[in-house]
Motif scaffolding. Structure first.
Motif, PDB file in Angstrom:
ATOM      1  N   TYR A  10      19.514  27.760  21.874  1.00 36.93           N
ATOM      2  CA  TYR A  10      20.444  26.350  21.580  1.00 36.93           C
ATOM      3  C   TYR A  10      21.604  26.859  22.131  1.00 36.93           C
ATOM      4  O   TYR A  10      22.375  25.817  22.604  1.00 36.93           O
ATOM      5  CB  TYR A  10      20.404  26.327  20.025  1.00 36.93           C
ATOM      6  CG  TYR A  10      19.396  25.608  19.202  1.00 36.93           C
ATOM      7  CD1 TYR A  10      18.178  25.233  19.719  1.00 36.93           C
ATOM      8  CD2 TYR A  10      19.604  25.076  17.989  1.00 36.93           C
ATOM      9  CE1 TYR A  10      17.189  24.354  19.313  1.00 36.93           C
ATOM     10  CE2 TYR A  10      18.592  24.258  17.500  1.00 36.93           C
ATOM     11  CZ  TYR A  10      17.497  24.103  18.020  1.00 36.93           C
ATOM     12  OH  TYR A  10      16.447  23.230  17.421  1.00 36.93           O
ATOM     13  N   GLU A  11      22.148  28.041  21.962  1.00 37.54           N
ATOM     14  CA  GLU A  11      23.692  28.228  22.560  1.00 37.54           C
ATOM     15  C   GLU A  11      23.729  27.889  24.232  1.00 37.54           C
ATOM     16  O   GLU A  11      24.699  27.285  24.387  1.00 37.54           O
ATOM     17  CB  GLU A  11      23.894  29.571  22.324  1.00 37.54           C
ATOM     18  CG  GLU A  11      25.405  29.926  22.248  1.00 37.54           C
ATOM     19  CD  GLU A  11      25.603  31.439  21.833  1.00 37.54           C
ATOM     20  OE1 GLU A  11      26.041  32.284  22.886  1.00 37.54           O
ATOM     21  OE2 GLU A  11      24.962  31.983  20.634  1.00 37.54           O
ATOM     22  N   GLY A  25      25.288  21.583  28.146  1.00 37.75           N
ATOM     23  CA  GLY A  25      25.735  20.014  27.936  1.00 37.75           C
ATOM     24  C   GLY A  25      24.365  19.363  27.192  1.00 37.75           C
ATOM     25  O   GLY A  25      24.397  18.039  27.344  1.00 37.75           O
ATOM     26  N   TYR A  26      23.360  20.050  27.064  1.00 34.95           N
ATOM     27  CA  TYR A  26      22.237  19.383  26.677  1.00 34.95           C
ATOM     28  C   TYR A  26      22.338  19.177  24.984  1.00 34.95           C
ATOM     29  O   TYR A  26      21.989  18.203  24.346  1.00 34.95           O
ATOM     30  CB  TYR A  26      20.989  20.036  26.727  1.00 34.95           C
ATOM     31  CG  TYR A  26      20.400  20.209  28.316  1.00 34.95           C
ATOM     32  CD1 TYR A  26      19.822  18.919  29.009  1.00 34.95           C
ATOM     33  CD2 TYR A  26      20.552  20.971  29.217  1.00 34.95           C
ATOM     34  CE1 TYR A  26      19.437  18.977  30.230  1.00 34.95           C
ATOM     35  CE2 TYR A  26      20.283  21.177  30.333  1.00 34.95           C
ATOM     36  CZ  TYR A  26      19.675  19.828  31.089  1.00 34.95           C
ATOM     37  OH  TYR A  26      19.312  20.053  32.496  1.00 34.95           O
ATOM     38  N   LEU A  27      22.689  20.133  24.437  1.00 36.77           N
ATOM     39  CA  LEU A  27      22.840  20.122  23.025  1.00 36.77           C
ATOM     40  C   LEU A  27      24.414  19.994  22.438  1.00 36.77           C
ATOM     41  O   LEU A  27      25.213  20.692  23.254  1.00 36.77           O
ATOM     42  CB  LEU A  27      21.990  21.077  22.223  1.00 36.77           C
ATOM     43  CG  LEU A  27      20.698  21.256  22.658  1.00 36.77           C
ATOM     44  CD1 LEU A  27      20.027  22.308  21.685  1.00 36.77           C
ATOM     45  CD2 LEU A  27      19.969  19.947  22.103  1.00 36.77           C
ATOM     46  N   GLN A  28      24.785  19.457  21.074  1.00 36.65           N
ATOM     47  CA  GLN A  28      25.833  19.586  20.750  1.00 36.65           C
ATOM     48  C   GLN A  28      25.722  20.151  19.305  1.00 36.65           C
ATOM     49  O   GLN A  28      24.836  19.389  18.528  1.00 36.65           O
ATOM     50  CB  GLN A  28      26.428  18.507  20.925  1.00 36.65           C
ATOM     51  CG  GLN A  28      28.161  18.194  20.322  1.00 36.65           C
ATOM     52  CD  GLN A  28      28.636  16.865  20.088  1.00 36.65           C
ATOM     53  OE1 GLN A  28      27.878  16.014  19.566  1.00 36.65           O
ATOM     54  NE2 GLN A  28      29.729  16.682  20.816  1.00 36.65           N
ATOM     55  N   THR A  29      26.600  21.232  18.912  1.00 33.22           N
ATOM     56  CA  THR A  29      26.657  21.622  17.240  1.00 33.22           C
ATOM     57  C   THR A  29      27.745  21.262  16.768  1.00 33.22           C
ATOM     58  O   THR A  29      28.736  21.446  17.332  1.00 33.22           O
ATOM     59  CB  THR A  29      26.469  23.252  17.619  1.00 33.22           C
ATOM     60  OG1 THR A  29      25.196  23.589  18.258  1.00 33.22           O
ATOM     61  CG2 THR A  29      26.228  24.037  15.916  1.00 33.22           C
ATOM     62  N   ARG A  30      27.362  20.548  15.547  1.00 29.91           N
ATOM     63  CA  ARG A  30      28.496  20.053  14.685  1.00 29.91           C
ATOM     64  C   ARG A  30      28.672  20.870  13.657  1.00 29.91           C
ATOM     65  O   ARG A  30      28.150  20.208  12.348  1.00 29.91           O
ATOM     66  CB  ARG A  30      28.369  18.426  14.505  1.00 29.91           C
ATOM     67  CG  ARG A  30      28.545  17.620  15.673  1.00 29.91           C
ATOM     68  CD  ARG A  30      28.335  16.226  15.409  1.00 29.91           C
ATOM     69  NE  ARG A  30      27.762  15.539  16.383  1.00 29.91           N
ATOM     70  CZ  ARG A  30      26.841  14.240  16.145  1.00 29.91           C
ATOM     71  NH1 ARG A  30      26.776  14.163  14.859  1.00 29.91           N
ATOM     72  NH2 ARG A  30      26.257  13.824  17.156  1.00 29.91           N
ATOM     73  N   GLY A  74      23.537  24.105  24.693  1.00 28.11           N
ATOM     74  CA  GLY A  74      24.853  23.585  24.271  1.00 28.11           C
ATOM     75  C   GLY A  74      25.840  23.825  25.504  1.00 28.11           C
ATOM     76  O   GLY A  74      26.712  23.041  26.025  1.00 28.11           O
ATOM     77  N   ASN A 108      22.900  15.609  22.935  1.00 25.11           N
ATOM     78  CA  ASN A 108      24.224  15.469  23.388  1.00 25.11           C
ATOM     79  C   ASN A 108      24.109  13.694  23.687  1.00 25.11           C
ATOM     80  O   ASN A 108      23.223  13.652  24.317  1.00 25.11           O
ATOM     81  CB  ASN A 108      24.718  16.059  24.564  1.00 25.11           C
ATOM     82  CG  ASN A 108      26.222  15.952  24.582  1.00 25.11           C
ATOM     83  OD1 ASN A 108      26.921  15.265  23.903  1.00 25.11           O
ATOM     84  ND2 ASN A 108      26.728  17.133  25.144  1.00 25.11           N
ATOM     85  N   HIS A 109      25.073  13.106  23.294  1.00 25.27           N
ATOM     86  CA  HIS A 109      25.126  11.699  23.687  1.00 25.27           C
ATOM     87  C   HIS A 109      25.602  11.397  24.885  1.00 25.27           C
ATOM     88  O   HIS A 109      24.685  10.484  25.673  1.00 25.27           O
ATOM     89  CB  HIS A 109      26.199  10.975  22.763  1.00 25.27           C
ATOM     90  CG  HIS A 109      25.661  10.353  21.657  1.00 25.27           C
ATOM     91  ND1 HIS A 109      24.857   9.078  21.668  1.00 25.27           N
ATOM     92  CD2 HIS A 109      25.876  10.516  20.121  1.00 25.27           C
ATOM     93  CE1 HIS A 109      24.208   8.963  20.421  1.00 25.27           C
ATOM     94  NE2 HIS A 109      24.943   9.715  19.363  1.00 25.27           N
ATOM     95  N   THR A 133      22.696  20.626  14.774  1.00 25.31           N
ATOM     96  CA  THR A 133      22.602  20.580  16.113  1.00 25.31           C
ATOM     97  C   THR A 133      22.096  19.247  16.482  1.00 25.31           C
ATOM     98  O   THR A 133      20.760  18.793  16.372  1.00 25.31           O
ATOM     99  CB  THR A 133      22.030  21.635  16.879  1.00 25.31           C
ATOM    100  OG1 THR A 133      22.662  22.790  16.071  1.00 25.31           O
ATOM    101  CG2 THR A 133      21.841  22.014  18.399  1.00 25.31           C
TER     102      THR A 133
END
Ligand SMILES: Cc1ncc(COP(=O)(O)O)c(C=O)c1O
Length: 523
Positions: free
Chosen positions: A59-60, A66-71, A63, A79-80, A76
């Motif tokens: 996941y890291e 730029g594929y994933l975003q952890t909030r 992230g 990404n928009h 997780t």
């Protein structure tokens, strides 16, 4: 929700690298869409049988790319705003995918055929399309009450299979109605609940047709039936229709596996098959050993005169298979109808239905059985019959007001009429184009879900007008617009050719040039 990822412990790539690659592919392939929540690291680790750390590291990395975003604690997400290089990779993936689709498009499939078009998502402002109903006349209150009360006593009905032929209570209620309304005396066992007439055509084809069989069919005919039989590789043998319905004398002497016919109201012309022809038709079926498929799609809507008994009610030799539907009386969205077979076909028909779909959805069947069992259905029919009769009158009056003595057929029953254009008016397809420019949908045979074999007397100069979906104000405005469209065309033609002006002369009833020969409105 489990994500479709599987890791191979024997692969030369690490579990973390495999996970990273598979999630990336799911995002690029669109299976994981922007904004979607990813499974928690704990849940995904459990699902895959790997350590939580493996998931966290994958996941890291996703992230960082730029594929994933952890909030934080929220979770997780995909990404928009996928970065440009991700989108470029996505485009490449799509090209590759289209390439593989290209290959599969050329793989042979067994189905050869076409399908009727009876739905449209874009309707003109004034749409006289056939087969559409007014949503305001749907019995919402009664239906909501029935569905709720039916659900409350569902027991195991939703968790177990039912009888493939349909719910007995519904078949009983249908059988109880068929006697008094259509003269058909049947046992509930002879009834099979289907998803409307269309499934009925399919069932009769599966039951009766061998490849290359001949199917006698009205010309013009309902497209859904013609296309269905054609898809079974049957040879269609068109039989002419006149104002008394199917021309029985034009039937083939032998060789047809079945005859498809709409005796109550010939589709699309609206003619009613006379009693004398019905009796001769049954005689033909017995002599030639042919099954008749009787499509009784809208016999509940008769505005004048008594209905003639259905062919099946007159048949004493087991030659007729009868089809009824609730698409007109309640709504096509319900997808409920019924097939009635002679006793000797009960077994095979039940088997075919089981092969098709193991029977129909229980909830709708049970609610409909409740609707039929009380007076609700008859009251509903009475109410909408009155409403449609008024709309039909309004349509015929409006046509007369603008076009003089018009000739229409099919006005005694049903939800559409056929307007036979007087010689002074443009051809049906031209009129359709003119009306469309004025926001009005009107339908010549070929766009009225009708199958026209050519050589049919009604192809060029008949317009079909459905009136059930429009209120009286819309009907009046729609016809007025058709008249305006013709007038505008006439003006334009007037600037061009004088002779055409004559042919397009205005439709005022006072205008004798325009008037068609005064013919009665026929059924
Ligand atoms: C003559 C005829 N038969 C059958 C049907 C289809 O009915 P169902 O909705 O029951 O499949 C239609 C629909 O317009 C129709 O016009």
């Amino acid at each position: 929700m489990e994500t479709p990822i599987s890791l191979d412990p024997c692969s030369r790539h690490s579990l973390q690298a495999q996970l990273h690659e598979q999630v990336r592919k799911l995002i690029l392939g669109g299976q994981l869409r922007p904004g979607m929540r990813m499974p928690t690291s704990r849940a995904l680790a459990m699902q895959l049988g790997v350590s939580r750390n493996t998931v966290l590291l994958a996941y890291e990395r996703l992230g960082a790319e730029g594929y994933l975003q952890t909030r934080g604690a929220v979770g997780t997400f995909v990404n928009h705003d996928l970065p440009d290089d991700c989108l470029a990779a996505r485009r490449l993936a799509l090209v590759a995918e289209n390439g593989s689709q290209h290959i599969s498009r050329h793989r042979a499939i067994a189905f050869e055929g076409r399908a009727q078009t009876i739905v449209g998502d874009k309707h003109p402002a004034y749409d006289f399309q056939l087969g559409r109903l007014d949503s305001h006349v749907f019995p919402f209150k009664a239906w909501r009450r029935l569905v709720t009360s039916t659900l409350s006593r569902a027991g195991a009905c939703l968790t177990e299979y039912g009888d493939p032929a349909g719910l007995l209570a519904l078949r009983q209620a249908i059988a109880d109605r068929l006697g008094p309304t259509r003269g058909i005396n049947v046992d509930p066992d002879q009834i099979i609940v289907i998803t409307g007439c269309q499934e009925g055509f399919n069932l009769t084809a599966r039951l009766l047709l061998r490849e290359g069989a001949s199917v006698a069919i009205e010309n013009p005919a309902y497209q859904g039936a013609a296309y269905l039989y054609e898809s079974y590789r049957a040879r269609l043998a068109p039989v002419a229709v006149d104002d008394k319905g199917l021309c029985v004398d034009a039937l083939p002497d032998a060789g047809a596996a079945l005859l498809y016919v709409t005796p109550s109201r010939q589709y699309p012309m609206g003619f009613t098959l006379s009693l004398e022809r019905r009796l001769r038709l049954l005689d033909w079926a017995r002599r030639t050993d042919t099954y008749i498929v009787e499509d009784d799609y809208d016999s509940d809507f008769r505005y004048r005169g008594s209905p003639i008994a259905a062919l099946m009610g007159l048949d004493s030799h087991g030659c007729v298979i009868y089809l009824g539907t609730f698409s007109r009386s309640i709504g096509p969205g319900l997808r409920l109808g019924y097939l009635v077979v002679p006793k000797h076909l009960v077994g095979p028909a039940r088997q075919v239905k089981a092969l098709f779909d193991n029977g129909h959805a229980w909830l709708e069947q049970a609610a409909l059985a409740g609707f039929l069992a009380h007076d609700s259905y008859e009251n509903h029919l009475r109410r909408i019959r009155q409403c449609y009769a008024e709309r039909r009158d309004c349509l015929v009056d409006s046509l007369r007001r603008h076009f003089g003595e018009v000739t229409v057929s099919g006005a005694e029953a049903g939800m559409h009429i056929a307007w036979h254009l007087a010689g002074e008016l443009p051809r049906a397809t031209d009129l359709q184009i003119m009306a469309a420019q004025y926001g009005v949908g009107i339908y010549p045979l070929k766009s009225a879900a009708a199958f026209d074999f050519g050589g049919c007397a009604y192809s060029e100069r008949t317009i079909m007008l459905g009136f059930a979906a429009l209120d009286e104000q819309q009907i009046r405005a729609g016809v007025e617009r058709i008249a305006a469209a013709v007038e505008a065309a006439q003006r334009t033609a007037g600037r061009g050719r004088a002779s055409r002006t004559e042919r397009m002369r205005p439709r005022s009833p006072a205008n004798a040039t325009f008037r068609a020969a005064a013919r009665p409105v026929t059924g």
